[in-house]
Design an enzyme around this catalytic site. Sequence first.
Site, PDB file in Angstrom:
ATOM      1  N   CYS A   2      60.199 -59.621 -47.471  1.00  0.00           N
ATOM      2  CA  CYS A   2      59.416 -60.782 -47.910  1.00  0.00           C
ATOM      3  C   CYS A   2      60.349 -61.883 -48.392  1.00  0.00           C
ATOM      4  O   CYS A   2      61.558 -61.838 -48.222  1.00  0.00           O
ATOM      5  CB  CYS A   2      58.479 -60.402 -49.060  1.00  0.00           C
ATOM      6  SG  CYS A   2      57.570 -58.863 -48.841  1.00  0.00           S
ATOM      7  N   ASN A  80      60.975 -58.500 -52.734  1.00  0.00           N
ATOM      8  CA  ASN A  80      61.513 -58.773 -51.402  1.00  0.00           C
ATOM      9  C   ASN A  80      62.516 -57.688 -51.076  1.00  0.00           C
ATOM     10  O   ASN A  80      63.516 -57.532 -51.778  1.00  0.00           O
ATOM     11  CB  ASN A  80      62.197 -60.150 -51.389  1.00  0.00           C
ATOM     12  CG  ASN A  80      63.051 -60.360 -50.148  1.00  0.00           C
ATOM     13  OD1 ASN A  80      62.774 -59.819 -49.086  1.00  0.00           O
ATOM     14  ND2 ASN A  80      64.096 -61.152 -50.292  1.00  0.00           N
ATOM     15  N   GLY A  81      62.270 -56.915 -50.025  1.00  0.00           N
ATOM     16  CA  GLY A  81      63.252 -55.931 -49.613  1.00  0.00           C
ATOM     17  C   GLY A  81      62.655 -54.599 -49.248  1.00  0.00           C
ATOM     18  O   GLY A  81      61.469 -54.468 -48.953  1.00  0.00           O
TER      19      GLY A  81
END
Length: 636
Positions: A2, A80-81
């Site tokens: 993301c 994110n990730g």
Amino acid sequence: MCGINGIIARNSLKDNELNTILTKMNNLIIHRGPDQDGVFCEEHNDVSIGMAMRRLSIIDLKSGKQPIFTDDKKIVIVFNGEIYNYKVLKAKLEAEGVTFNTTSDTEVIIKLYEKYGVESFKWLDGMFAFSIYDKKLNKLFITRDFFGEKPLYYTQSDSQFLWASELKSIINTLNYTPDISKKGLNLYFRLTYIPAPHTIYDNIFKLEANHYITYDLTSHTTTITKINAEPVPTKQNITFDDAKAKTKELVYNSVNSRSISDVALGTFLSGGVDSSIISLCLSQASDKKIETFSIGFKKAAFDESDKSRVVAKMLNSNHHEFIIDEDDLKHNIHDILVNFDEPFSDTASLPTHLLSQKTREHVTVALTGDGGDEVFGGYNKYYIGKMNKRYTGIVPEFLHKSILKYSKNFLIEKDDARGRKFRIKKLLHAINYNGDFYWDIISLANTNNELSEILNSDYLEHNLFQEYKNVLNMDKAETLTDFRQVDKVLSLEGGMLAKVDRTSMMNSLECRAPFLNKDLWEFTNTLPEEYLMKGWNKKYILKEAFRDQFPEEFLEKSKSGFGSPTGDWLRQSLRKELEGYIDPKLLETQGIFNKDVIIKLVKDHLESKKDSTFRVWSFYCFQKWYTFNYLKQSMI
């Protein structure tokens, strides 16, 4: 995978105003997460806080929507990730009585934090940047992964604190354009990129890898803390056979952990040692043919697609090969360079973008061989340590200066061939009698002397690398272990990983690098250096660990890397634009460059009097950023 954004406003904002800001920040990074978005807004004690994200769905496609809250709604996260060990961590928590509402790795992070606090950050194996707002503590925590695979930018003023996955979300939220950072400018024109904590803008920073920010919403103060204390590399007493077996085990385990996905997955296959081993491991773990992807050039000197074909045939993969030329460049180069949001001139960013673009037509996740050179000692520049020591022990400094002077004309190249003359020149200029040679080696754009020639004195920054030497506790890089440590902090975080993240995410493709595994990194740091580089044999233990899996001599084949014939492109399809960038009026208005020197440098390259590809390309990329990012933003 993301992108995340966030804002803390010390002057209270209405919910719809905060939502509008976050939506704008989100829309600027829609390429990072085209599948979903999510926004959280709240006002607490006259302070407005908001967090937002864009999601590329990889794991838990149905119930992984963010933001995600704890059961009591007191803690919220945007992430994110990927967390590769989330199933192990989840099982641990479930055994302790913790319940889950989703099957996502995001919920594992927040439930782990809820139980163990910031201590839990060090247990995460993955690539990530996330922010957690803890209402009970009235604190915000923002983290970045061990190697810095996922980006995180932030800035703070008296009125607000902003953070984001990409610079554009911050720059377009501010009501002014920040000044150019002198430190960032100098770092860029030495290295071709800007490593954390700096950016091209004053007072906007990158969070360093393996660190987290604590923002106290009561006192409005920030602190930055290291997540994992990295031990000083201590060599262990281990036989080569045992080390080889352990290397093989760790690589297989890492590939397996990084292959977890609810969507289609493949590999980037260049035909080099690293990508070939990653593809081999994935194919052996898969019950069907794997998808492999490679890219080549019409210019033969840069094309190595034949090597990837050999491996693809050996693995019996569904192989996809893409050959690019100048027409592909014309259609893509502007968008690629401008998307970095700050000057970035690694020539490999162009083919990496095009490979990502083509790969995304078939899969959503690609495993790469990135990090293999840093982890196992595979770069040609690692030879220089040995060469510098031997050379300076034999050749007096006064004689070396004479050699440099008289070889100058002999080593002039007139096109971007990067052949024998190029390598000899690079070696001679890397020789250093003061122990600082490695900092010169990683300066791919300009040496210190060259930088002082092209920049006006008001913009020059002295002792440029001292803060990094302090961080590394290393005044002089002298050993292979030293070189690898420098690369982890500067070249890997600021260069390679930025290149892969921006070019792949621009195409909504997630790239994972199995060699970038904390356990693997720490293990290789304990090995005797001759296990990594035996004589002149680079990545020795990695190749020996997998030698029986490949045809004889295959792992010894040379590979030049993933560059682009940008020297030719500058003289041809980009020539008119480049000539516009040396317009005397523009240079005078900027006041950054020594006008006469930079004009001569560019014209000599364009007229094939002297090939200066790296220096001219770094100038071109800066001017493109300045024109299409900086000036454009200044006029808004």
